[in-house]
Enzyme design. Structure first.
Site, PDB file in Angstrom:
ATOM      1  CB  CYS A  68      -0.904  -0.019   1.219  1.00  0.00           C
ATOM      2  SG  CYS A  68      -1.720  -1.631   1.440  1.00  0.00           S
ATOM      3  CB  CYS A  71       0.856   1.818   4.481  1.00  0.00           C
ATOM      4  SG  CYS A  71       0.696   1.209   6.174  1.00  0.00           S
ATOM      5  CB  CYS A 108     -10.504   0.930  16.555  1.00  0.00           C
ATOM      6  SG  CYS A 108     -10.163   0.272  14.929  1.00  0.00           S
ATOM      7  CB  CYS A 139     -13.585  -1.406  16.149  1.00  0.00           C
ATOM      8  SG  CYS A 139     -13.223  -1.200  14.387  1.00  0.00           S
TER       9      CYS A 139
HETATM   10  N1  SAM Z   1      -3.342  -3.859   7.690  1.00  0.00           N
HETATM   11  C1  SAM Z   1      -4.736  -3.757   7.725  1.00  0.00           C
HETATM   12  C2  SAM Z   1      -5.322  -3.348   6.396  1.00  0.00           C
HETATM   13  O1  SAM Z   1      -4.638  -2.706   5.624  1.00  0.00           O
HETATM   14  O2  SAM Z   1      -6.478  -3.679   6.147  1.00  0.00           O
HETATM   15  C3  SAM Z   1      -5.255  -2.813   8.794  1.00  0.00           C
HETATM   16  C4  SAM Z   1      -4.516  -1.533   9.114  1.00  0.00           C
HETATM   17  S1  SAM Z   1      -4.431  -0.329   7.832  1.00  0.00           S
HETATM   18  C5  SAM Z   1      -3.238   0.758   8.466  1.00  0.00           C
HETATM   19  C6  SAM Z   1      -5.986   0.510   7.930  1.00  0.00           C
HETATM   20  C7  SAM Z   1      -6.275   1.646   7.001  1.00  0.00           C
HETATM   21  O3  SAM Z   1      -5.624   2.817   7.463  1.00  0.00           O
HETATM   22  C8  SAM Z   1      -5.880   1.541   5.565  1.00  0.00           C
HETATM   23  O4  SAM Z   1      -6.740   0.764   4.808  1.00  0.00           O
HETATM   24  C9  SAM Z   1      -5.935   3.004   5.135  1.00  0.00           C
HETATM   25  O5  SAM Z   1      -7.215   3.324   4.666  1.00  0.00           O
HETATM   26  C10 SAM Z   1      -5.610   3.760   6.433  1.00  0.00           C
HETATM   27  N2  SAM Z   1      -4.293   4.399   6.347  1.00  0.00           N
HETATM   28  C11 SAM Z   1      -3.107   3.780   6.471  1.00  0.00           C
HETATM   29  N3  SAM Z   1      -2.092   4.644   6.315  1.00  0.00           N
HETATM   30  C12 SAM Z   1      -2.639   5.849   6.060  1.00  0.00           C
HETATM   31  C13 SAM Z   1      -2.098   7.138   5.790  1.00  0.00           C
HETATM   32  N4  SAM Z   1      -0.799   7.357   5.716  1.00  0.00           N
HETATM   33  N5  SAM Z   1      -2.967   8.166   5.602  1.00  0.00           N
HETATM   34  C14 SAM Z   1      -4.287   7.947   5.664  1.00  0.00           C
HETATM   35  N6  SAM Z   1      -4.858   6.746   5.912  1.00  0.00           N
HETATM   36  C15 SAM Z   1      -4.039   5.703   6.092  1.00  0.00           C
HETATM   37  C1  DTB Z   2      -9.114   4.157   9.184  1.00  0.00           C
HETATM   38  O1  DTB Z   2      -9.897   4.324   8.217  1.00  0.00           O
HETATM   39  N1  DTB Z   2      -8.184   5.018   9.562  1.00  0.00           N
HETATM   40  C2  DTB Z   2      -7.447   4.526  10.695  1.00  0.00           C
HETATM   41  C3  DTB Z   2      -8.189   3.201  11.020  1.00  0.00           C
HETATM   42  N2  DTB Z   2      -9.128   3.088   9.958  1.00  0.00           N
HETATM   43  C4  DTB Z   2      -7.439   1.988  11.273  1.00  0.00           C
HETATM   44  C5  DTB Z   2      -5.984   4.387  10.429  1.00  0.00           C
HETATM   45  C6  DTB Z   2      -5.350   5.666   9.992  1.00  0.00           C
HETATM   46  C7  DTB Z   2      -3.913   5.416   9.870  1.00  0.00           C
HETATM   47  C8  DTB Z   2      -3.155   6.697   9.650  1.00  0.00           C
HETATM   48  C9  DTB Z   2      -1.711   6.483   9.464  1.00  0.00           C
HETATM   49  C10 DTB Z   2      -0.965   5.873  10.602  1.00  0.00           C
HETATM   50  O2  DTB Z   2      -1.276   6.119  11.780  1.00  0.00           O
HETATM   51  O3  DTB Z   2      -0.036   5.138  10.333  1.00  0.00           O
HETATM   52 FE1  SF4 Z   3      -1.367  -2.075   3.635  1.00  0.00          FE
HETATM   53 FE2  SF4 Z   3      -0.312  -0.836   5.713  1.00  0.00          FE
HETATM   54 FE3  SF4 Z   3      -2.437  -2.448   6.090  1.00  0.00          FE
HETATM   55 FE4  SF4 Z   3      -0.051  -3.449   5.497  1.00  0.00          FE
HETATM   56  S1  SF4 Z   3      -0.595  -2.299   7.343  1.00  0.00           S
HETATM   57  S2  SF4 Z   3      -1.984  -4.009   4.558  1.00  0.00           S
HETATM   58  S3  SF4 Z   3       0.819  -1.929   4.116  1.00  0.00           S
HETATM   59  S4  SF4 Z   3      -2.395  -0.544   4.927  1.00  0.00           S
END
Ligand code: SAM
Ligand code: DTB
Ligand code: SF4
Length: 356
Positions: A68, A71, A108, A139
Site C-alpha cells: 500500500c 503506508c 479499535c 473494533c
Molecule cells: N493492515 C490492515 C489493512 O490494511 O487492512 C489494517 C490496518 S491499515 C493501516 C488501515 C487503514 O488505514 C488503511 O486501509 C488506510 O485506509 C488507512 N491508512 C493507512 N495509512 C494511512 C495514511 N498514511 N494516511 C491515511 N490513511 C491511512
Molecule cells: C481508518 O480508516 N483510519 C485509521 C483506522 N481506519 C485503522 C488508520 C489511519 C492510519 C493513519 C496512518 C498511521 O497512523 O499510520
Molecule cells: Fe497495507 Fe499498511 Fe495495512 Fe499493510 S498495514 S496491509 S501496508 S495498509
C-alpha cells in the site's frame, strides 16, 4: 409531487443504486447549497451536536508484506517507525481502560498484517473478550478475513470490523498491487455474513482525480446494507513511502467528500479520520457541519500523529459538541421507537404536501 415533498422523500430513502453522474452533480453544487443539503439530512438522522469517539491502538506494527503506497507499515518502504510484534493481551487491556477513562466508547485495534494467521487468532480473540468486558464497543482492523475468522471474531464479541476500500476501483492499481479490490469486497461480505457491523471508507489525497472520489463514494454507498461507519481519511504523507510528496488535496474538496458521504449514507457514522493533526479548528468544524460525526480520539492514530485529547476537548467545548455515550439496550430501543415515530411523521408530511 411538490419539489419540497420530493426532496424530503429523497432525503429519507437509503439508496443502493447511486450513479456516478448524479454523485458528481452533488460534488459540483455551490458549496453553501451542498453544506445545507448535507446538514439537513444529518439532522434528520442524528443529533447534530453529538460526535462518537473511538480510540485506536496499533497491536502489531510494521513489517507488513503488502505494498500500500501510502503506508508507513509496509516492509517495502524505508520509514521511520518502531516495529512491534503482537502486543500482550494485558497491555492492550490497559490501553483500552485508559481510552474508556478518557471518554472513548469504542476501542479499535489495528494490525500491520495482510491477514491474521491461525497462530494469532487465540490472542486476538482474548483481546476482543477483554475489551468487551470493560464495557467498550470493540473494533478491529487486521487485514483480509476468511469467513471462519470472521465467525470466530463475532463469537468472541467483536462489534465492528474496519476494512477500507481505500480508493476507486479505477485508481486502485496505482495504490496497491498485492491484493485486489475484489479481495476487499470479499472480506466485507464475510464480515457481514458473520453478523458484525462494517466500518469501511477510504483515503483521499492519494493523487486520485475527482472522478475517483465520486467512484469511491458510489462503491461505499451501493454496498447493501451500507457500512455503519465510514472513515474518510485525508492522506497522512509519510516520509519514505511512494506518496510522500504527492500534491495536497484542496481542503474544500475534502469537506465536499464528507458532505457527499453524509448525503449518500444518511444513517452511517461518517468519521473524520486520519489527517486531523494537519487541520485547523475551522477546517474540522466545517467537516462536522458537513455531517462528520465520529473521530479518532487520542494523540496517536496507528503510527501517525493525531491531535492531543485536550485540544479536541477544547474544540468540542467551543462548538458545543457532546460526545456520544454507549446506549444501553433499553435506551437503544427507545431511540429506535422515537426515530420511527419521527420518520412516520415526516412521511405523512410528504404525503400531505404531495396531495396539496
Ligand atoms: N493492515 C490492515 C489493512 O490494511 O487492512 C489494517 C490496518 S491499515 C493501516 C488501515 C487503514 O488505514 C488503511 O486501509 C488506510 O485506509 C488507512 N491508512 C493507512 N495509512 C494511512 C495514511 N498514511 N494516511 C491515511 N490513511 C491511512
Ligand atoms: C481508518 O480508516 N483510519 C485509521 C483506522 N481506519 C485503522 C488508520 C489511519 C492510519 C493513519 C496512518 C498511521 O497512523 O499510520
Ligand atoms: Fe497495507 Fe499498511 Fe495495512 Fe499493510 S498495514 S496491509 S501496508 S495498509
Amino acid at each position: 409531487m411538490s419539489e419540497q415533498a420530493a426532496t424530503k422523500q429523497e432525503n429519507q430513502t437509503i439508496r443502493h443504486d447511486w450513479g456516478k453522474t448524479e454523485v458528481q452533480a452533488l460534488f459540483e453544487m455551490p458549496f453553501n447549497d451542498l453544506m445545507f443539503k448535507a446538514q439537513t439530512i444529518h439532522r434528520q438522522h442524528f443529533n447534530a451536536n453529538e460526535v462518537q469517539v473511538s480510540t485506536l491502538l496499533s497491536i502489531k506494527t510494521g513489517a507488513c508484506p503488502e505494498d500500500c503506497k501510502y503506508c508507513s507499515q509496509s516492509a517495502r518502504y524505508k520509514t521511520d517507525i518502531d516495529k512491534e510484534r503482537l502486543m500482550a493481551v494485558n497491555n492492550v487491556l490497559e490501553a483500552a481502560q485508559k481510552a474508556k477513562d478518557q471518554g472513548s466508547t469504542r476501542f479499535c485495534m489495528g494490525a500491520g498484517w495482510r491477514n491474521p494467521k491461525a497462530r494469532d487468532m487465540p490472542a486476538v480473540v482474548d483481546m476482543v473478550k477483554g475489551v468487551k468486558a470493560l464495557g467498550l464497543e470493540t473494533c478491529m482492523t487486521l487485514g483480509m478475513l476468511s469467513i471462519e475468522q470472521a465467525d470466530e471474531l463475532q463469537t468472541a464479541g467483536l462489534d465492528y470490523y474496519n476494512h477500507n476500500l481505500d480508493t476507486s476501483p479505477e485508481h486502485y492499481n496505482q495504490i496497491i498491487t498485492t491484493r485486489t479490490y475484489q479481495d476487499r469486497l470479499d472480506t466485507l461480505s464475510n464480515v457481514r455474513s458473520a453478523g458484525m457491523k462494517v466500518c469501511s471508507g477510504g483515503i483521499v489525497g492519494l493523487g486520485e482525480n475527482a472522478q475517483d472520489r465520486v467512484s469511491l463514494l458510489v462503491q461505499l454507498a451501493n454496498l447493501s446494507p451500507q457500512p455503519e461507519s465510514v472513515p474518510i481519511n485525508m492522506l497522512v504523507k509519510i516520509e519514505g513511502t511512494p506518496l510522500a510528496d504527492v500534491a495536497d488535496l484542496d481542503n474544500f474538496e475534502f469537506i465536499r467528500c464528507i458532505a457527499v458521504a453524509r448525503i449518500l449514507m444518511p444513517e452511517s457514522h461518517v468519521r473524520l479520520s486520519a489527517g486531523r493533526a494537519e487541520m485547523n479548528e475551522q477546517m474540522q468544524s466545517l467537516c462536522f457541519l458537513a455531517g462528520a460525526n465520529s473521530i479518532f480520539y487520542g494523540c496517536k492514530l496507528l503510527t501517525a500523529e493525531n491531535p492531543e485529547t485536550n485540544q479536541d476537548v477544547l474544540l468540542f467545548k467551543k462548538l458545543g459538541i457532546n460526545t456520544e455515550t454507549i446506549a444501553s439496550d433499553d435506551e437503544a430501543e427507545q431511540m429506535l421507537k422515537m426515530k420511527t415515530a419521527i420518520v412516520d411523521q415526516q412521511n405523512s408530511d410528504v404525503f400531505y404536501n404531495a396531495v396539496n
